[in-house]
Design a protein around this motif. Structure first.
Motif, mmCIF file in Angstrom:
data_model
loop_
_atom_site.group_PDB
_atom_site.id
_atom_site.type_symbol
_atom_site.label_atom_id
_atom_site.label_comp_id
_atom_site.label_asym_id
_atom_site.label_seq_id
_atom_site.Cartn_x
_atom_site.Cartn_y
_atom_site.Cartn_z
ATOM 1 N N UNK A 43 0.828 -1.214 0.000
ATOM 2 C CA UNK A 43 0.000 0.000 0.000
ATOM 3 C C UNK A 43 0.863 1.265 0.000
ATOM 4 N N UNK A 44 1.948 1.231 0.709
ATOM 5 C CA UNK A 44 2.897 2.346 0.721
ATOM 6 C C UNK A 44 4.260 1.813 1.163
ATOM 7 N N UNK A 45 5.298 2.253 0.500
ATOM 8 C CA UNK A 45 6.659 1.828 0.841
ATOM 9 C C UNK A 45 7.251 2.800 1.865
ATOM 10 N N UNK A 46 8.243 2.326 2.632
ATOM 11 C CA UNK A 46 8.859 3.164 3.659
ATOM 12 C C UNK A 46 10.379 3.046 3.605
ATOM 13 N N UNK A 47 11.033 4.193 3.622
ATOM 14 C CA UNK A 47 12.469 4.289 3.881
ATOM 15 C C UNK A 47 12.664 5.068 5.169
ATOM 16 N N UNK A 48 13.593 4.614 5.990
ATOM 17 C CA UNK A 48 13.867 5.280 7.258
ATOM 18 C C UNK A 48 15.344 5.656 7.331
ATOM 19 N N UNK A 49 15.726 6.312 8.427
ATOM 20 C CA UNK A 49 17.106 6.763 8.613
ATOM 21 C C UNK A 49 17.590 6.373 10.006
ATOM 22 N N UNK A 50 18.801 5.838 10.071
ATOM 23 C CA UNK A 50 19.576 5.469 11.268
ATOM 24 C C UNK A 50 20.065 4.032 11.228
ATOM 25 N N UNK A 51 19.179 3.104 10.756
ATOM 26 C CA UNK A 51 19.511 1.678 10.745
ATOM 27 C C UNK A 51 19.877 1.183 12.146
ATOM 28 N N UNK A 52 19.033 1.496 13.108
ATOM 29 C CA UNK A 52 19.248 1.035 14.478
ATOM 30 C C UNK A 52 18.924 -0.451 14.590
ATOM 31 N N UNK B 174 28.787 10.292 4.536
ATOM 32 C CA UNK B 174 27.665 9.734 3.789
ATOM 33 C C UNK B 174 27.085 8.509 4.489
ATOM 34 N N UNK B 175 25.804 8.284 4.246
ATOM 35 C CA UNK B 175 25.114 7.100 4.752
ATOM 36 C C UNK B 175 25.032 6.060 3.637
ATOM 37 N N UNK C 113 18.618 3.909 6.094
ATOM 38 C CA UNK C 113 19.947 4.437 5.784
ATOM 39 C C UNK C 113 20.853 4.297 7.001
ATOM 40 N N UNK C 114 21.948 3.587 6.806
ATOM 41 C CA UNK C 114 22.869 3.307 7.899
ATOM 42 C C UNK C 114 23.806 4.479 8.146
ATOM 43 N N UNK C 115 23.946 4.858 9.426
ATOM 44 C CA UNK C 115 24.910 5.857 9.864
ATOM 45 C C UNK C 115 26.036 5.110 10.558
ATOM 46 N N UNK C 116 27.229 5.164 9.984
ATOM 47 C CA UNK C 116 28.354 4.393 10.522
ATOM 48 C C UNK C 116 28.926 5.103 11.743
ATOM 49 N N UNK C 117 28.464 4.711 12.903
ATOM 50 C CA UNK C 117 28.868 5.382 14.143
ATOM 51 C C UNK C 117 30.344 5.185 14.451
ATOM 52 N N UNK C 118 30.858 3.989 14.214
ATOM 53 C CA UNK C 118 32.270 3.739 14.526
ATOM 54 C C UNK C 118 33.173 4.616 13.679
ATOM 55 N N UNK C 119 32.845 4.775 12.407
ATOM 56 C CA UNK C 119 33.651 5.640 11.539
ATOM 57 C C UNK C 119 33.593 7.086 12.026
ATOM 58 N N UNK C 120 32.418 7.524 12.478
ATOM 59 C CA UNK C 120 32.310 8.894 12.987
ATOM 60 C C UNK C 120 33.168 9.080 14.235
ATOM 61 N N UNK C 121 33.154 8.090 15.121
ATOM 62 C CA UNK C 121 33.963 8.166 16.342
ATOM 63 C C UNK C 121 35.455 8.185 15.999
ATOM 64 N N UNK C 122 35.876 7.301 15.101
ATOM 65 C CA UNK C 122 37.290 7.257 14.716
ATOM 66 C C UNK C 122 37.742 8.588 14.125
#
Length: 335
Positions: A267-276, A321-322, A289-298
Motif C-alpha cells: 500500500x505504501x513503501x517506507x524508507x527510514x534513517x539510522x539503521x538502528x 555519507x550514509x 539508511x545506515x549511519x556508521x557510528x564507529x567511523x564517525x567516532x574514529x
C-alpha cells in the motif's frame, strides 16, 4: 627542527619527562596541567611539523547530554557513547564523562580536549565559556556551536536527496515525509534539516510537498500519533511511499499503519534513517539508511588529536555519507 631539549628548556620540565610524554610512555604519571604546558610549548615551537608521524594520547573528556525521554531515541546516542568508550579503551586513552557542561567547564584544565555527544539543548553562553577554557572540541552527530567547535555528522542532506531520487526512479509519484522538530537552541525551535531538504528537493524535482508531516519529538509515541494523522488526512489517497526521518518515528508509524491494516510495502513503501538495531525486528523490517557510528567516532578522535597538537589546524564541519540497507519495507526494482 625542534628538539626535545628545546621544549624542555622552555617548558621548565626535564628532557626525560618531555620525551616520555611525546613518545606516549604508558608508565608516565604527570598532571594534566603539566601535560597541557608541554604540549602548548611543543605546538608553539612547531614540533609536530617535523614529527607528523607521531600521535599523542591526550587526556580527553566526553560531554554526554541526552533527553532521557525516549528509550529507542536514547539508544542511538547510547550506542555512540559506547563506541567512543570502546575505542578509547582500545587506544589506551584516558577519558572522563561529564553530563553537565558547567561541570566540564570547572574541570577543563584537566583535559586537552573533549568529544561531544549531545541531544539536549545547551545555552550559547555555556558553549562560549567552554570554548574559552577548552577550545579543542569535536561534536559527533550534532553541533550546537559550529562557529566554535568542530564536528563530524551524517550527511542527511544527501540522504534525503538519495531517498527521493530512489523513489522517483522506482515509479513513485506521490511521496510523503514524516519527521520531527529540529534542535532547540537558545529557546528557538529550529527546523530539522531533513524536513527542509525534503521540501526543497521535492520542489526542485517538480513533485508535490502536500504529504509532509513534521511535528513533535523523534520518539515512537510521536511516530504513532503522526501515523494516525497521516491516515486521517490521506484516507484513500495514501502516498505511494514515505521517507521517515528516523527509525524511532518509523516504529510508531508502523504501529499505526498495522492497526489500520495498511500493508507495507504494497500500500505504501517506507524508507527510514539510522539503521538502528530495532529495525530488523519490526513488521515489516525497515529499509533504512545506515549511519556508521564507529567511523564517525574514529574520525572525531583523529580530528581532536590534530586540534590538540597543531594550533594552526583548520577547523572542520565534516559530513559522512550514509548507505542504504535494504529490507522488506522498500525493495528497489532490479536494474
Amino acid at each position: 627542527m625542534t628538539t626535545i631539549k628545546e621544549i624542555a628548556q622552555e617548558s621548565g620540565y626535564s628532557s626525560a619527562t618531555v620525551s616520555r610524554l611525546l613518545n606516549n610512555d604508558p608508565s608516565l604519571s604527570i598532571t594534566a596541567d603539566t601535560k597541557n604546558k608541554i604540549l602548548e610549548i611543543a605546538n608553539k615551537l612547531g614540533y609536530w611539523k617535523d614529527h607528523q608521524e607521531k600521535k599523542i594520547r591526550p587526556t580527553i573528556a566526553l560531554l554526554y547530554r541526552v533527553n532521557h525521554q525516549e528509550q529507542l531515541q536514547d539508544e542511538y546516542f547510547t550506542s555512540l557513547k559506547q563506541a567512543l568508550i570502546s575505542t578509547v579503551e582500545h587506544d589506551a586513552l584516558k577519558m572522563k564523562t561529564f553530563y553537565d557542561v558547567e561541570d566540564l567547564i570547572q574541570n577543563a584544565s584537566s583535559f586537552q580536549g573533549f568529544i561531544g555527544v549531545v541531544a539536549g539543548p545547551i545555552k550559547d553562553y555555556s558553549l562560549k565559556k567552554l570554548h574559552e577554557v577548552l577550545p579543542n572540541g569535536v561534536f559527533v552527530d550534532t553541533n550546537p556551536a559550529p562557529e566554535l567547535f568542530d564536528s563530524i555528522r551524517p550527511n542527511l542532506v544527501l540522504t534525503v536527496k538519495n531517498a527521493i531520487d530512489l523513489f522517483i526512479k522506482n515509479g513513485y509519484d506521490r511521496i510523503g515525509f514524516i519527521g520531527g522538530w529540529g534542535q532547540k537552541h537558545n529557546d528557538i525551535q529550529e527546523f530539522d534539516v531533513r524536513t527542509t531538504k525534503f521540501a526543497d528537493y521535492m520542489k526542485a524535482r517538480g513533485k508535490s510537498t502536500e504529504w509532509m508531516f513534521a511535528d513533535g519529538p523523534f520518539g515512537v509515541d510521536n511516530g504513532y500519533r503522526l501515523g494516525k494523522e497521516v491516515l486521517a488526512k490521506c484516507k484513500d489517497k495514501l502516498p505511494q511511499a514515505f521517507l521517515i526521518a528516523s527509525d524511532t518515528l518509523a516504529v510508531g508509524v508502523l504501529q499505526a499503519f498495522n492497526e489500520e491494516k495498511v500493508n507495507v510495502p504494497n500500500d505504501t513503501a517506507i524508507l527510514s534513517i539510522n539503521n538502528s538495531n530495532v529495525v530488523k525486528y519490526v513488521s515489516p523490517p525497515l529499509s533504512s539508511y545506515n549511519i556508521n557510528q564507529q567511523e564517525m567516532i574514529d574520525m572525531a578522535l583523529d580530528m581532536l588529536t590534530n586540534l590538540i597538537i597543531k594550533h594552526d589546524w583548520a577547523h572542520m564541519d565534516v559530513s559522512m555519507n550514509t548507505n542504504l540497507v535494504i529490507r522488506k519495507s522498500f525493495v528497489p526494482k532490479a536494474k
